[in-house]
Design an enzyme around this catalytic site. Structure first.
Site, PDB file in Angstrom:
ATOM      1  N   ASP A 118       5.853 -32.705  -9.984  1.00  0.00           N
ATOM      2  CA  ASP A 118       6.812 -33.582  -9.322  1.00  0.00           C
ATOM      3  C   ASP A 118       6.022 -34.676  -8.603  1.00  0.00           C
ATOM      4  O   ASP A 118       4.799 -34.637  -8.546  1.00  0.00           O
ATOM      5  CB  ASP A 118       7.723 -32.802  -8.379  1.00  0.00           C
ATOM      6  CG  ASP A 118       6.991 -32.161  -7.213  1.00  0.00           C
ATOM      7  OD1 ASP A 118       5.808 -32.460  -7.016  1.00  0.00           O
ATOM      8  OD2 ASP A 118       7.615 -31.363  -6.494  1.00  0.00           O
ATOM      9  N   ASP A 155      13.593 -25.777 -12.232  1.00  0.00           N
ATOM     10  CA  ASP A 155      12.556 -25.166 -11.406  1.00  0.00           C
ATOM     11  C   ASP A 155      13.172 -24.822 -10.065  1.00  0.00           C
ATOM     12  O   ASP A 155      14.157 -25.436  -9.648  1.00  0.00           O
ATOM     13  CB  ASP A 155      11.365 -26.108 -11.195  1.00  0.00           C
ATOM     14  CG  ASP A 155      11.649 -27.121 -10.091  1.00  0.00           C
ATOM     15  OD1 ASP A 155      11.193 -26.918  -8.950  1.00  0.00           O
ATOM     16  OD2 ASP A 155      12.359 -28.119 -10.352  1.00  0.00           O
TER      17      ASP A 155
END
Length: 376
Positions: A92, A271
Site C-alpha cells: 500500500d 486484505d
C-alpha cells in the site's frame, strides 16, 4: 501483470479469475495476509505457504520506509530477498497511515508532512517519493499515493480530498512512467478510487482513474466508520463503473461476512489485519461462527478448533488447549490463533471461488453469512 477473468456468476457479480505476476499466479477471489513490516506477525513463511495457503502478502510502504529504510532494502535486493518470501507482494502507499496520523501530519498540494511514530523525526511523502519508495521495496503490485478521509467526512471535505487524491494520482503515474523496476521483474501500479460515501464523488473517481489504463484498480476509504450497508452500496456503484477485465481490490476489508458480501458485488482482492490482530486477542473465525477462546465454556472442550480442519492448527490442537495457552499468556496461543484465522480466510475465498465456478455461490453465501456472523 496479467489478469484472466475466468467466470462470472449468472445470478450476481461474483467473479473467478487468475492474476499472473513474475513471482507467481494468484487465483481470485483472494485474501492477502498483512505483513506490515514484511512479516505476517507470528507466522513463518513456511506455514503461510503450506498451511495458510497464502498466495500473496501485503507490506506497508510507510513502515518499511521508516524501518529498515530503502537503503537496506535496495542493498538486500528488494523485499523478496530481504524477507525470504518468494511469492507476490503488494505494497500500500502509506495513505491510510497518513490518515491514521491525523494529529501529527499536514496535507498540502505538494504531499504530506508527518512525524514518525517511532522517533518523532520529520518526513515528507509526495506522490513522486512514494513511487520511488515502492520501486525500492520491489513490490509486484504498488498502490498510488492518496488521502483516506474518515467515513463521516462532510461533503466539502470529501470533495477537496478527492481532488487532492486525483492530482496526486496524475503525478504518481507520471513518476511511474519515468522510472523502472530495480530488481529484474515487473511492477504494476493500481490507482485508488476514493470519494467517501457520496455516490457522485465515487462515480467521479471511478471514471477518473480509468484514463490511466491501469492493470488493476483499488477501492479505498471504506470500512473507516461508515455503516456496512453503505459500504456495500459504494462497492456496487464503483464496480459497476470499473473495467470488467481488470482485478478490483477492496482495501482493508474486513470481516468474513464483509468479504462474502463484497465478492457477491464483484471484488477480487482483499486484505485486513483482523485475522492476526483478533487472533492475538483470542477471537477465532471458524466455519461455524466466532469463538472467543478465552471464555470459560471452552475450558474442557476437546474438539478441534474448527471441524473443517483447515490447517495444521485445526487438526492438532483443541479448543481447551488453545484456551489454556491464551489464559497462561503463552506466545504459542497467538501463533496458533493467527495461523488458524489466516487459514480460515484463505479457505473462505477459495471456497467462494469454487462455488462461483460451479454455479452455487449465491445460495452458499446466503447460508454462510448467517453462520459466520454468530458468536458461539
Amino acid at each position: 501483470m496479467k489478469f484472466d477473468l475466468q467466470h462470472t456468476a449468472a445470478d450476481c457479480a461474483a467473479r473467478a479469475g487468475e492474476i499472473t505476476t513474475d513471482h507467481g499466479t494468484i487465483p481470485t477471489p483472494i485474501f492477502m495476509p498483512v505483513g506490515t513490516a514484511a512479516s505476517v506477525k507470528g507466522v513463518f513463511h513456511r506455514d503461510l505457504k503450506e498451511e495458510v495457503k497464502a498466495r500473496i502478502i501485503l507490506a506497508n510502504t510507510y513502515h518499511l520506509y521508516l524501518r529498515p529504510g530503502t537503503d537496506i532494502l535496495e542493498r538486500a535486493g528488494g523485499v523478496h530477498r530481504f524477507s525470504g518470501w518468494d511469492g507476490p507482494v503488494l505494497t500500500d502507499s502509506g495513505g491510510f497511515q497518513v490518515f491514521s496520523l491525523a494529529t501529527s501530519r499536514k496535507l498540502t498540494p505538494e504531499g504530506c508532512r508527518f512525524s514518525s511514530h517511532i522517533d518523532g523525526s520529520k518526513h515528507l511523502f509526495t506522490p513522486e517519493s512514494v513511487i520511488d519508495t515502492e520501486r525500492s521495496i520491489g513490490a509486484d503490485i504498488m498502490m498510488a499515493f492518496d488521502e483516506c478521509p474518515p467515513g463521516d467526512a462532510p461533503y466539502d471535505y470529501a470533495a477537496r480530498s478527492l481532488e487532492l487524491t486525483h492530482r496526486w494520482l496524475e503525478r504518481c503515474f507520471e513518476r511511474y512512467g519515468k522510472t523502472s523496476p530495480k530488481y529484474g521483474y515487473s511492477q504494476t501500479l493500481f490507482p485508488i478510487v476514493q470519494g467517501c460515501t457520496y455516490p457522485d464523488l465515487r462515480t467521479r473517481s471511478a471514471e477518473f482513474v480509468q484514463q490511466f489504463g491501469a492493470e488493476g484498480y483499488a477501492i479505498g476509504g471504506l470500512a473507516v466508520g461508515e455503516p456496512a450497508p453503505v459500504m456495500y452500496e459504494m462497492i456496487e456503484l464503483v464496480n459497476g463503473i470499473l473495467p470488467k477485465d481488470r482485478p478490483r481490490y477492496l482495501m482493508g476489508v474486513g470481516t468474513p461476512v464483509n468479504i462474502l458480501e463484497a465478492i457477491e458485488r464483484g471484488v477480487d482482492m482483499f486484505d485486513c489485519v483482523m485475522p492476526t490482530r483478533n487472533g492475538r486477542n483470542g477471537m477465532l473465525f471458524t466455519s461455524e461462527g466466532i469463538v472467543n477462546i478465552r471464555n470459560q465454556k471452552w475450558r474442557d472442550d476437546f474438539s478441534p478448533i474448527d471441524p473443517a480442519g483447515l490447517c495444521f492448527a485445526d487438526t492438532h490442537y483443541t479448543k481447551a488447549y488453545l484456551r489454556h495457552l491464551a489464559i497462561a499468556g503463552e506466545m504459542m496461543a497467538a501463533q496458533i490463533a493467527s495461523m488458524h484465522n489466516l487459514a480460515f480466510y484463505l479457505w473462505l475465498v477459495g471456497e467462494a471461488r469454487r462455488r462461483i465456478l460451479d454455479g452455487s455461490f449465491l445460495a452458499w453465501k446466503r447460508e454462510m453469512v448467517v453462520k459466520l456472523g454468530r458468536r458461539l
